[in-house]
Design a protein around this motif. Structure first.
Motif, PDB file in Angstrom:
ATOM      1  N   SER A  29       4.369 -50.160 153.845  1.00 45.29           N
ATOM      2  CA  SER A  29       3.449 -49.456 154.730  1.00 45.29           C
ATOM      3  C   SER A  29       4.203 -48.929 155.949  1.00 45.29           C
ATOM      4  O   SER A  29       5.310 -49.345 156.236  1.00 45.29           O
ATOM      5  CB  SER A  29       2.311 -50.374 155.165  1.00 45.29           C
ATOM      6  N   THR A  81      -8.089 -40.713 158.417  1.00 45.66           N
ATOM      7  CA  THR A  81      -7.864 -41.440 157.178  1.00 45.66           C
ATOM      8  C   THR A  81      -6.392 -41.296 156.820  1.00 45.66           C
ATOM      9  O   THR A  81      -5.880 -40.174 156.761  1.00 45.66           O
ATOM     10  CB  THR A  81      -8.733 -40.861 156.036  1.00 45.66           C
ATOM     11  N   VAL A  82      -5.722 -42.420 156.605  1.00 42.31           N
ATOM     12  CA  VAL A  82      -4.299 -42.419 156.275  1.00 42.31           C
ATOM     13  C   VAL A  82      -4.092 -43.280 155.038  1.00 42.31           C
ATOM     14  O   VAL A  82      -4.565 -44.407 154.972  1.00 42.31           O
ATOM     15  CB  VAL A  82      -3.454 -42.979 157.437  1.00 42.31           C
ATOM     16  N   ASP A  83      -3.385 -42.738 154.053  1.00 46.51           N
ATOM     17  CA  ASP A  83      -3.020 -43.490 152.852  1.00 46.51           C
ATOM     18  C   ASP A  83      -1.588 -43.989 153.046  1.00 46.51           C
ATOM     19  O   ASP A  83      -0.654 -43.192 153.128  1.00 46.51           O
ATOM     20  CB  ASP A  83      -3.122 -42.588 151.621  1.00 46.51           C
ATOM     21  N   ASP A  84      -1.426 -45.307 153.150  1.00 47.27           N
ATOM     22  CA  ASP A  84      -0.101 -45.883 153.401  1.00 47.27           C
ATOM     23  C   ASP A  84       0.908 -45.555 152.309  1.00 47.27           C
ATOM     24  O   ASP A  84       2.088 -45.418 152.576  1.00 47.27           O
ATOM     25  CB  ASP A  84      -0.193 -47.402 153.545  1.00 47.27           C
ATOM     26  N   THR A  85       0.462 -45.432 151.081  1.00 49.33           N
ATOM     27  CA  THR A  85       1.375 -45.191 149.973  1.00 49.33           C
ATOM     28  C   THR A  85       1.856 -43.746 149.931  1.00 49.33           C
ATOM     29  O   THR A  85       3.049 -43.477 149.859  1.00 49.33           O
ATOM     30  CB  THR A  85       0.693 -45.544 148.630  1.00 49.33           C
ATOM     31  N   THR A  86       0.921 -42.796 149.989  1.00 46.29           N
ATOM     32  CA  THR A  86       1.284 -41.382 149.857  1.00 46.29           C
ATOM     33  C   THR A  86       1.515 -40.699 151.194  1.00 46.29           C
ATOM     34  O   THR A  86       2.009 -39.584 151.231  1.00 46.29           O
ATOM     35  CB  THR A  86       0.174 -40.614 149.124  1.00 46.29           C
ATOM     36  N   LYS A  87       1.108 -41.339 152.290  1.00 45.75           N
ATOM     37  CA  LYS A  87       1.166 -40.787 153.644  1.00 45.75           C
ATOM     38  C   LYS A  87       0.262 -39.568 153.807  1.00 45.75           C
ATOM     39  O   LYS A  87       0.482 -38.718 154.658  1.00 45.75           O
ATOM     40  CB  LYS A  87       2.601 -40.491 154.051  1.00 45.75           C
ATOM     41  N   ASP A  88      -0.774 -39.479 152.950  1.00 40.74           N
ATOM     42  CA  ASP A  88      -1.777 -38.423 153.092  1.00 40.74           C
ATOM     43  C   ASP A  88      -2.616 -38.706 154.336  1.00 40.74           C
ATOM     44  O   ASP A  88      -2.970 -39.853 154.610  1.00 40.74           O
ATOM     45  CB  ASP A  88      -2.687 -38.359 151.869  1.00 40.74           C
ATOM     46  N   ARG A 103      -6.132 -31.639 156.092  1.00 37.56           N
ATOM     47  CA  ARG A 103      -5.751 -32.507 154.982  1.00 37.56           C
ATOM     48  C   ARG A 103      -4.303 -32.179 154.654  1.00 37.56           C
ATOM     49  O   ARG A 103      -3.950 -31.017 154.457  1.00 37.56           O
ATOM     50  CB  ARG A 103      -6.638 -32.277 153.769  1.00 37.56           C
ATOM     51  N   THR A 105       0.028 -34.184 154.586  1.00 35.65           N
ATOM     52  CA  THR A 105       0.927 -35.319 154.509  1.00 35.65           C
ATOM     53  C   THR A 105       1.744 -35.419 155.783  1.00 35.65           C
ATOM     54  O   THR A 105       2.272 -34.420 156.272  1.00 35.65           O
ATOM     55  CB  THR A 105       1.883 -35.155 153.307  1.00 35.65           C
TER      56      THR A 105
END
Length: 147
Positions: A29, A81-88, A103, A105
């Motif tokens: 992360s 909103t943050v996606d830890d895996t994709t960094k989206d 939207r 990265t």
């Protein structure tokens, strides 16, 4: 007994090396902190400001974002909103000119994605700013012949 000490030390050293090299030890992360992406600048002709700054704040208790743009009376803080895996990264703010959504990265060098506003959709690429500094002068138009 003194001959056993080097073996124990070697065993501890091997254990530490293996623990550091194991995939479970790798951090998956993002690190908590503040990430600033910006293209704010001042027009040399009239001193008008243009561009925007997006500050992503990552904290153990949750993430938030500050959106600043030329023409906005004040920075706007919002949920993100943050996606830890994709960094989206995705967010929406309400400005005096209407809603602005993003939207894309977040990377180590830039925030890249699509910005949707009343003006339509447009690609957005903001460089990551690593140090606080005076606002830059906008680059001038580069036209003319090669000399």
């Amino acid at each position: 007994m003194s001959s056993a000490r080097p073996v124990v030390r070697f065993g501890v050293l091997v254990g530490l090396v293996l623990a550091a090299a194991s995939p479970a030890a790798a951090r998956t992360s993002w690190v908590s902190g503040t990430y600033v992406y910006a293209d704010l600048c001042t027009m040399p002709e009239d001193g008008a400001q243009t561009g925007r700054r997006i500050t992503l704040k990552r904290w153990p208790k949750g993430d938030n974002l500050v959106y600043e743009g030329a023409g906005l009376p004040a920075p706007i803080e919002t949920a993100v909103t943050v996606d830890d895996t994709t960094k989206d990264v995705a967010f929406h703010v309400e400005t005096s000119a209407g809603g602005v959504s993003f939207r894309g990265t977040a990377g180590p060098d830039a925030l890249i994605g699509t910005l949707h506003s009343a003006d339509g959709s447009q690609p957005l690429r903001l460089k990551r700013v690593l140090r606080a500094r005076a606002q830059d002068t906008c680059p001038g138009e580069t036209t003319g012949s090669i000399r």
